[in-house]
Design a protein around this motif. Structure first.
Motif, mmCIF file in Angstrom:
data_model
loop_
_atom_site.group_PDB
_atom_site.id
_atom_site.type_symbol
_atom_site.label_atom_id
_atom_site.label_comp_id
_atom_site.label_asym_id
_atom_site.label_seq_id
_atom_site.Cartn_x
_atom_site.Cartn_y
_atom_site.Cartn_z
ATOM 1 N N UNK A 49 0.772 -1.300 0.049
ATOM 2 C CA UNK A 49 -0.061 0.130 -0.005
ATOM 3 C C UNK A 49 0.928 1.155 0.043
ATOM 4 N N UNK A 50 0.487 2.224 -0.670
ATOM 5 C CA UNK A 50 1.075 3.670 -0.800
ATOM 6 C C UNK A 50 0.218 4.692 -0.145
ATOM 7 N N UNK A 51 0.907 5.669 0.404
ATOM 8 C CA UNK A 51 0.192 6.735 0.762
ATOM 9 C C UNK A 51 1.077 8.182 0.595
ATOM 10 N N UNK A 52 0.676 8.826 -0.169
ATOM 11 C CA UNK A 52 1.288 10.270 -0.147
ATOM 12 C C UNK A 52 0.865 11.160 1.125
ATOM 13 N N UNK A 53 1.726 11.558 1.965
ATOM 14 C CA UNK A 53 1.680 12.163 3.220
ATOM 15 C C UNK A 53 1.205 13.733 3.042
ATOM 16 N N UNK A 54 1.568 14.047 1.796
ATOM 17 C CA UNK A 54 1.042 15.556 1.447
ATOM 18 C C UNK A 54 -0.159 15.576 0.847
ATOM 19 N N UNK A 55 -0.917 14.345 0.777
ATOM 20 C CA UNK A 55 -2.119 14.652 -0.160
ATOM 21 C C UNK A 55 -3.332 14.521 0.637
ATOM 22 N N UNK A 56 -3.264 14.396 1.895
ATOM 23 C CA UNK A 56 -4.185 14.231 3.018
ATOM 24 C C UNK A 56 -4.063 15.284 3.962
ATOM 25 N N UNK A 57 -5.377 15.901 4.139
ATOM 26 C CA UNK A 57 -5.143 17.132 5.293
ATOM 27 C C UNK A 57 -4.907 16.490 6.470
ATOM 28 N N UNK A 58 -4.068 17.365 7.245
ATOM 29 C CA UNK A 58 -3.361 17.028 8.508
ATOM 30 C C UNK A 58 -4.315 16.181 9.545
ATOM 31 N N UNK A 59 -5.601 16.602 10.005
ATOM 32 C CA UNK A 59 -6.591 16.173 10.744
ATOM 33 C C UNK A 59 -6.773 14.788 10.446
ATOM 34 N N UNK A 60 -6.998 14.199 9.098
ATOM 35 C CA UNK A 60 -7.306 13.167 8.745
ATOM 36 C C UNK A 60 -6.263 12.153 8.441
ATOM 37 N N UNK A 61 -4.733 12.467 8.182
ATOM 38 C CA UNK A 61 -3.811 11.513 8.159
ATOM 39 C C UNK A 61 -3.700 10.426 9.322
ATOM 40 N N UNK A 62 -3.768 11.045 10.505
ATOM 41 C CA UNK A 62 -3.605 10.015 11.631
ATOM 42 C C UNK A 62 -4.771 8.757 11.570
ATOM 43 N N UNK A 63 -5.974 9.283 11.213
ATOM 44 C CA UNK A 63 -6.831 8.257 11.037
ATOM 45 C C UNK A 63 -6.855 7.153 9.848
ATOM 46 N N UNK A 64 -6.331 7.877 8.653
ATOM 47 C CA UNK A 64 -5.977 7.237 7.555
ATOM 48 C C UNK A 64 -4.919 6.039 7.892
ATOM 49 N N UNK A 65 -3.854 6.534 8.779
ATOM 50 C CA UNK A 65 -2.948 5.584 9.037
ATOM 51 C C UNK A 65 -3.181 4.456 10.119
ATOM 52 N N UNK A 66 -3.887 4.941 11.152
ATOM 53 C CA UNK A 66 -4.032 3.987 12.339
ATOM 54 C C UNK A 66 -5.402 3.583 12.344
ATOM 55 N N UNK A 67 -6.446 4.203 11.750
ATOM 56 C CA UNK A 67 -7.620 3.771 11.806
ATOM 57 C C UNK A 67 -8.375 4.426 12.767
ATOM 58 N N UNK A 68 -9.613 4.188 12.928
ATOM 59 C CA UNK A 68 -10.479 4.924 14.062
ATOM 60 C C UNK A 68 -11.370 3.942 14.831
ATOM 61 N N UNK A 69 -11.699 4.343 15.900
ATOM 62 C CA UNK A 69 -12.662 3.320 16.704
ATOM 63 C C UNK A 69 -13.850 3.957 16.912
ATOM 64 N N UNK A 70 -15.082 3.274 16.834
ATOM 65 C CA UNK A 70 -16.352 3.733 17.145
ATOM 66 C C UNK A 70 -16.510 4.196 18.438
ATOM 67 N N UNK A 71 -16.946 5.567 18.627
ATOM 68 C CA UNK A 71 -17.269 6.017 20.092
ATOM 69 C C UNK A 71 -16.145 7.065 20.445
ATOM 70 N N UNK A 72 -14.916 6.929 19.740
ATOM 71 C CA UNK A 72 -13.656 7.872 20.080
ATOM 72 C C UNK A 72 -14.001 9.330 19.897
ATOM 73 N N UNK A 73 -14.837 9.629 19.056
ATOM 74 C CA UNK A 73 -15.310 10.806 18.687
ATOM 75 C C UNK A 73 -16.823 10.893 17.938
ATOM 76 N N UNK A 74 -17.367 12.025 17.935
ATOM 77 C CA UNK A 74 -18.594 12.146 17.515
ATOM 78 C C UNK A 74 -18.462 11.612 15.898
#
Length: 461
Positions: free
Chosen positions: A203-228
């Motif tokens: 898998x490949x991800x251009x780190x400059x192509x994703x807005x900063x607030x979203x990149x962490x979730x793109x890399x590590x995933x998200x958990x239900x209930x962690x935020x709205x």
């Protein structure tokens, strides 16, 4: 009815609606701009009326400007997310619908209707759509490259290829430096598909192509209930488990996120955003940059500890100007490729064309050489020989003198000059309807130089 009456009616009407409305004339100057839009974009109405849209909002990217597309390309945009900075540097995120007003085939105005995004997480969920079953989705599928796709016979290039081949037989992290267009992803894929992980995901991800607030979730995933609005979703690390993750332009990753990445590499587990569970991962990382890592670290763009952790195997791809003996080898390869694509029959390169190809310095490297050959083949008629006449390459810039500007002593000189250059380039691109070649001719600079500046000033791509 008098024209001023119509204008008054429109003014009263647009101030009745809840959406932001912005209307410009064919030159891009603001005709109408309601208070809702002013509140949304956090500027004063007077800051926009009578000014060209790119002057009122100087920090936009032409690739993403819906107003530019409507005025210059006659393209309508419906409900598109747009993030930009207003005149005062405040970042604004909206959902825009923009359409051209066309009379007798000519664009005479453009209208933009915008709505503020109150729940940006809904938009981030779309960007994070990676396939919820833990396997790569189709849209993450990419073409496979191998060492057979790396062409060249220069000693310095062959040494790098040999080093990459040795790297394929271990699991160490790889750090690749190469200028834009040198083929960093080709090397990364070649290493993966020649190694023991070849049957696992790449898998490949251009780190400059994703807005900063979203990149962490793109890399590590998200958990239900962690935020709205959050849902359980695997990130790239989980999806690439057992395989390889290419992090392109890693220096564009936010500094704090680089620290989190370092911890993952040291401990071999991730924790989804908003989650509490540690998830073990086995992922080989290949990171790339297009600037010398020493410069990136010196300017605070790349953490030293992360660099040293990734730089177990270091690969530095030489630019094409340092492997001039490969120019014709590559050109012939591209000639064969694009002959098939365009159904042409150009089977050889004339001595004059070869000489001109060898004498150029290729700031865009191998990618630029391929673009030159592709253009030549596409424009050929019945030629069987690629001649100098078919080549469209940058010429010498003509001498010129910039207009004098009054210097604002409150701003450092380099920043002030950058601002002037950015505005001139943006104006040229708008006047050229977004055509880089025409804009470069107007500015009397090489196309590749303009491409570099467009990227430097975040004007396009």
């Amino acid at each position: 009815m008098k024209a001023e009456y119509y204008k008054k009616i429109i003014y009263e009407l647009i101030n009745l609606v809840d959406e932001g409305i912005y209307i410009v004339d064919k030159e891009g100057k603001g005709l109408f701009y309601n208070h809702t839009m002013a509140d949304l974009e956090k500027v004063n109405v007077e800051d926009v009326l009578g000014k060209k849209f790119h002057e009122a909002f100087p920090d936009f990217n032409l690739d993403e400007s819906t107003m530019f597309k409507a005025l210059k390309k006659k393209e309508s945009t419906v409900r598109q997310q747009q993030t930009y900075k207003n005149l005062y540097g405040k970042e604004v995120t909206t959902i825009n619908s923009t359409l051209p007003v066309i009379v007798d085939g000519e664009t005479v105005a453009a209208i933009e209707v915008a709505k503020d995004i109150t729940d940006i997480r809904q938009m981030s969920d779309k960007l994070m759509e990676l396939g919820g079953d833990g396997t790569p989705s189709k849209k993450n599928g990419i073409r496979h490259y191998s060492f057979e796709d790396l062409y060249g016979q220069s000693d310095n290039f062959l040494e790098v290829v040999e080093r990459a081949k040795r790297a394929a037989f271990n699991d160490a992290s790889v750090f690749i430096f190469g200028e834009t267009g040198t083929g960093k992803e080709l090397f990364a894929q070649s290493i993966h598909y020649a190694g023991s992980r070849k049957d696992k995901p790449f898998l490949a991800q251009n780190c400059a192509a994703i807005p900063e607030p979203l990149l962490e979730g793109m890399l590590f995933g998200t958990a239900k209930g962690g935020f709205t609005g959050a849902v359980d979703r695997a990130g790239l690390f989980e999806q690439a488990n057992g395989g390889t993750l290419l992090l392109d332009e890693i220096s564009a990753m936010p500094y704090d996120l680089q620290s989190k990445l370092l911890r993952v590499l040291q401990e071999n587990y991730i924790r989804r955003v908003g989650g509490t569970k540690d998830i073990p991962v086995d992922v080989r990382i290949i990171a790339t940059v297009n600037e010398p890592p020493e410069d990136l670290m010196a300017h605070g763009k790349l953490r030293k500890d992360l660099y040293y952790r990734l730089n177990v195997v270091n690969i530095s791809i030489p630019p094409l100007r340092e492997r001039s003996g490969d120019v014709i080898v590559l050109a012939e390869r591209f000639l064969e490729k694009h002959n098939k694509r365009f159904g042409k029959e150009i089977w050889m390169i004339s001595d004059g064309a070869a000489r001109r190809l060898r004498n150029y310095d290729y700031p865009g490297n191998v990618r630029e050489l391929e673009n030159i050959i592709e253009q030549a083949v596409s424009m050929a008629d019945r030629e069987h020989v690629l001649t100098e006449k078919l080549l469209s390459m940058p010429g010498s810039a003509k001498k010129g003198r910039p207009a004098a500007q009054k210097y604002d002593t409150q701003i450092p000189l380099d920043e002030y000059l950058d601002g002037i250059e950015r505005q001139i380039i943006k104006e040229a691109m708008i006047n050229a309807d977004g055509n880089i070649t025409r804009a470069a001719d107007t500015l009397q600079i090489r196309r590749q130089t303009l491409q570099h500046k467009l990227k430097k000033y975040h004007i396009m791509g």
